[in-house]
Design a protein around this motif. Structure first.
Motif, PDB file in Angstrom:
ATOM      1  N   UNK A 195       0.825  -1.206   0.000  1.00 36.96           N
ATOM      2  CA  UNK A 195       0.000   0.000   0.000  1.00 36.96           C
ATOM      3  C   UNK A 195       0.860   1.257   0.000  1.00 36.96           C
ATOM      4  N   UNK A 196       1.990   1.214   0.706  1.00 34.46           N
ATOM      5  CA  UNK A 196       2.884   2.366   0.770  1.00 34.46           C
ATOM      6  C   UNK A 196       3.651   2.582  -0.531  1.00 34.46           C
ATOM      7  N   UNK A 197       4.034   1.482  -1.187  1.00 41.02           N
ATOM      8  CA  UNK A 197       4.984   1.561  -2.303  1.00 41.02           C
ATOM      9  C   UNK A 197       4.304   1.539  -3.666  1.00 41.02           C
ATOM     10  N   UNK A 198       3.371   0.615  -3.867  1.00 37.78           N
ATOM     11  CA  UNK A 198       2.789   0.404  -5.196  1.00 37.78           C
ATOM     12  C   UNK A 198       1.843   1.550  -5.559  1.00 37.78           C
ATOM     13  N   UNK A 199       1.850   1.912  -6.833  1.00 33.36           N
ATOM     14  CA  UNK A 199       0.954   2.977  -7.306  1.00 33.36           C
ATOM     15  C   UNK A 199       0.201   2.574  -8.565  1.00 33.36           C
ATOM     16  N   UNK A 200       0.855   1.884  -9.499  1.00 36.12           N
ATOM     17  CA  UNK A 200       0.232   1.568 -10.788  1.00 36.12           C
ATOM     18  C   UNK A 200      -0.930   0.598 -10.642  1.00 36.12           C
ATOM     19  N   UNK A 201      -0.726  -0.514  -9.954  1.00 36.04           N
ATOM     20  CA  UNK A 201      -1.794  -1.508  -9.811  1.00 36.04           C
ATOM     21  C   UNK A 201      -2.984  -0.974  -9.008  1.00 36.04           C
ATOM     22  N   UNK A 202      -2.757  -0.314  -7.869  1.00 31.75           N
ATOM     23  CA  UNK A 202      -3.910   0.248  -7.154  1.00 31.75           C
ATOM     24  C   UNK A 202      -4.697   1.261  -7.982  1.00 31.75           C
ATOM     25  N   UNK A 203      -3.999   2.027  -8.802  1.00 28.77           N
ATOM     26  CA  UNK A 203      -4.690   3.008  -9.644  1.00 28.77           C
ATOM     27  C   UNK A 203      -5.547   2.321 -10.700  1.00 28.77           C
ATOM     28  N   UNK A 204      -5.102   1.159 -11.197  1.00 35.09           N
ATOM     29  CA  UNK A 204      -5.841   0.419 -12.216  1.00 35.09           C
ATOM     30  C   UNK A 204      -7.026  -0.344 -11.637  1.00 35.09           C
ATOM     31  N   UNK A 205      -6.952  -0.714 -10.362  1.00 34.96           N
ATOM     32  CA  UNK A 205      -7.937  -1.627  -9.779  1.00 34.96           C
ATOM     33  C   UNK A 205      -9.290  -0.951  -9.606  1.00 34.96           C
ATOM     34  N   UNK A 206     -10.341  -1.713  -9.861  1.00 35.04           N
ATOM     35  CA  UNK A 206     -11.704  -1.266  -9.565  1.00 35.04           C
ATOM     36  C   UNK A 206     -12.062  -1.549  -8.111  1.00 35.04           C
ATOM     37  N   UNK A 207     -11.504  -2.642  -7.579  1.00 39.30           N
ATOM     38  CA  UNK A 207     -11.768  -3.036  -6.199  1.00 39.30           C
ATOM     39  C   UNK A 207     -10.439  -3.351  -5.512  1.00 39.30           C
ATOM     40  N   UNK A 208     -10.199  -2.725  -4.371  1.00 38.10           N
ATOM     41  CA  UNK A 208      -9.045  -3.037  -3.540  1.00 38.10           C
ATOM     42  C   UNK A 208      -9.556  -3.611  -2.232  1.00 38.10           C
ATOM     43  N   UNK A 209      -9.226  -4.853  -1.974  1.00 33.96           N
ATOM     44  CA  UNK A 209      -9.714  -5.540  -0.773  1.00 33.96           C
ATOM     45  C   UNK A 209      -8.697  -5.312   0.344  1.00 33.96           C
ATOM     46  N   UNK A 210      -8.991  -4.340   1.195  1.00 36.50           N
ATOM     47  CA  UNK A 210      -8.040  -3.941   2.227  1.00 36.50           C
ATOM     48  C   UNK A 210      -7.831  -5.024   3.281  1.00 36.50           C
ATOM     49  N   UNK A 211      -8.839  -5.864   3.498  1.00 41.92           N
ATOM     50  CA  UNK A 211      -8.758  -6.837   4.584  1.00 41.92           C
ATOM     51  C   UNK A 211      -8.436  -8.244   4.156  1.00 41.92           C
ATOM     52  N   UNK A 212      -7.777  -8.427   3.019  1.00 45.01           N
ATOM     53  CA  UNK A 212      -7.478  -9.775   2.530  1.00 45.01           C
ATOM     54  C   UNK A 212      -6.484 -10.479   3.447  1.00 45.01           C
TER      55      UNK A 212
END
Length: 472
Positions: free
Chosen positions: A19-36
């Motif tokens: 969460x701190x480092x990645x930017x490209x994949x989170x920006x592309x995602x429609x759903x981010x499951x924070x509690x996985x």
């Protein structure tokens, strides 16, 4: 036409640093499951669980019995993919042929440092099986490579393996090749161009964040933090984790920086690949990006351990990223509260069928059976038993309860900080022990021991690769 599915494992990536480092994949995602949360804390049992939806003590695949063939195909997510061509490309031998994970796929490609071009001969196997020494060793390799059906690929494997090993042994030069990510994605790209009318299910495993991490060409390394040519091989994880070696804060700090750098590197490459796949494959494509487990990086005084080959269920090991792009069904509700990767088979089935995933499971649980590294520790039988003890946990009512085969249970208030958890206190064994787990924990302790070993049935080249990755 049914939609394509990209099922991408960022091996050993923990959620907080992603969460701190990645930017490209989170920006592309429609759903981010924070509690996985991962179902286990190392590759073999976690992969068996995330494709079967079963807990490790149910499917029986763990570090000391890594044969995925004990899981019936009809009991996996692949049962919903009968009309698909299924392709796997992996840099992790335990998510590949070493564990027979490849048997679930129509086509599977293993990538290793000595076989970056899989059509060619394996330079690692050659090195372990030849008796020739000195310059004639290279002559013999050239002779075999020239007679191989894929001569150029064989020569490239030999050159890449030699160069990588020589420079890894040096403290003056960065590693010239990454830990397989570019080669995994190259092989995947080639197969997406194949002329096949069926929709595609593509599994990828990228190992950049897995130990050993090293100064590598292509990484955006901060030279004030990482000496040229540095590798985490200088850290003896086993010795540190058992108190036989000091916790070197400076070296661990370098390891942490390279781990973060590897996540950043992987994030960019995978995002680029997903865009390529969407443009290349006919029809709609859904991407599911996750990790099989995290990594301990010794951030707190209470958790001065490294790696993941320990029988623990800390948040650094279980809390993992899960991102979904272009799902045909509503999944926004997954972004709140714990979500178990045991439900990935249902998620894939929902994506393929276009039908609702339904309600998440009420209790999110995880389990770690006997530790793969305990036999390497120079400890007495009592300590070895403690290291190998089965551990389970359940997330419920905002807390996590962890217990073991001695019926010792501890409750933690879960936090998103690197402190792992706060408000630790002793409690009774939760109801989940009998309501969720079918095999009593005492039975699991007896049944899943450390006899045999991970090397059973594994050839020498793969065993050497496993040892490079920190497995016994």
């Amino acid at each position: 036409m049914k939609r394509n599915v990209l099922f991408i494992c960022l091996d050993t990536v923990r959620a907080d640093l992603f969460k701190e480092v990645a930017s490209d994949l989170p920006e592309m995602a429609d759903v981010t499951v924070e509690g996985a949360r991962a179902p286990s804390s190392c590759t073999v049992p976690s992969h068996a669980s995330l494709v079967s939806g079963q807990l490790p003590s149910n499917h029986g695949v763990y570090s000391y019995d890594a044969d995925m063939r004990r899981i019936d195909h009809s009991d996996t997510l692949f049962a919903s993919l009968t009309d698909y061509r299924t392709i796997g490309v992996s840099a992790n031998p335990y998510a590949g042929s070493a564990s027979h994970f490849d048997t679930f796929f129509d086509e599977f490609v293993d990538i290793s440092p000595q076989r970056r071009f899989p059509s060619g001969m394996d330079a690692g196997t050659f090195a372990l099986t030849t008796d020739t020494e000195g310059p004639m060793r290279y002559v013999e390799f050239l002779r075999e490579a020239m007679s191989h059906d894929a001569t150029l690929a064989s020569l490239a494997n030999g050159a890449a393996g030699l160069l990588n090993d020589r420079l890894l042994a040096s403290d003056h030069f960065p590693r010239p090749f990454d830990n397989g990510a570019r080669y995994v994605l190259r092989e995947a790209r080639e197969r997406l161009h194949d002329d096949d009318d069926r929709p595609t299910f593509l599994y990828l495993n990228l190992m950049e964040a897995h130990e050993p991490v090293a100064d590598t060409l292509g990484y955006d390394v901060d030279r004030s933090k990482v000496p040229r040519g540095w590798s985490s091989d200088v850290l003896d994880f086993d010795a540190i984790n058992t108190g036989r070696a000091p916790f070197d804060e400076a070296a661990v700090g370098t390891y942490r920086h390279l781990y973060r750098t590897a996540i950043d590197y992987t994030d960019e490459l995978v995002a680029e690949f997903i865009r390529f796949a969407e443009e290349t494959l006919p029809g709609e494509t859904t991407a599911v990006v996750f990790s099989d487990h995290g990594e301990r990086l010794g951030y707190t005084p209470e958790d001065r351990q490294l790696g993941h080959n320990v029988s623990r269920l800390t948040e650094s090991l279980l809390h993992v990223p899960l991102l979904i792009r272009n799902s045909p069904v509503e999944l926004d509700y997954l972004s709140k509260g714990p979500f178990s990767l045991l439900d990935l088979p249902q998620l894939v089935s929902a994506v393929v069928s276009g039908k609702s995933l339904g309600q998440r499971r009420q209790l999110v649980v995880a389990e770690r059976l006997a530790s793969v590294v305990a036999e390497k520790f120079n400890v007495d039988a009592t300590e070895r038993g403690r290291l190998n003890r089965t551990r389970r946990c359940v997330y419920e009512d905002g807390q996590k309860v962890v217990w073991d085969g001695e019926r010792s249970a501890t409750a933690y208030e879960v936090t998103n900080s690197r402190a792992e958890a706060v408000a630790e206190r002793s409690v009774g064994v939760p109801n989940a022990e009998t309501s969720v787990f079918e095999v009593p924990i005492e039975t699991a302790d007896r049944r899943f021991d450390t006899e045999g070993g991970v090397s059973t049935g594994v050839d020498e080249a793969i065993q050497e690769r496993l040892e490079q990755l920190g497995y016994s």
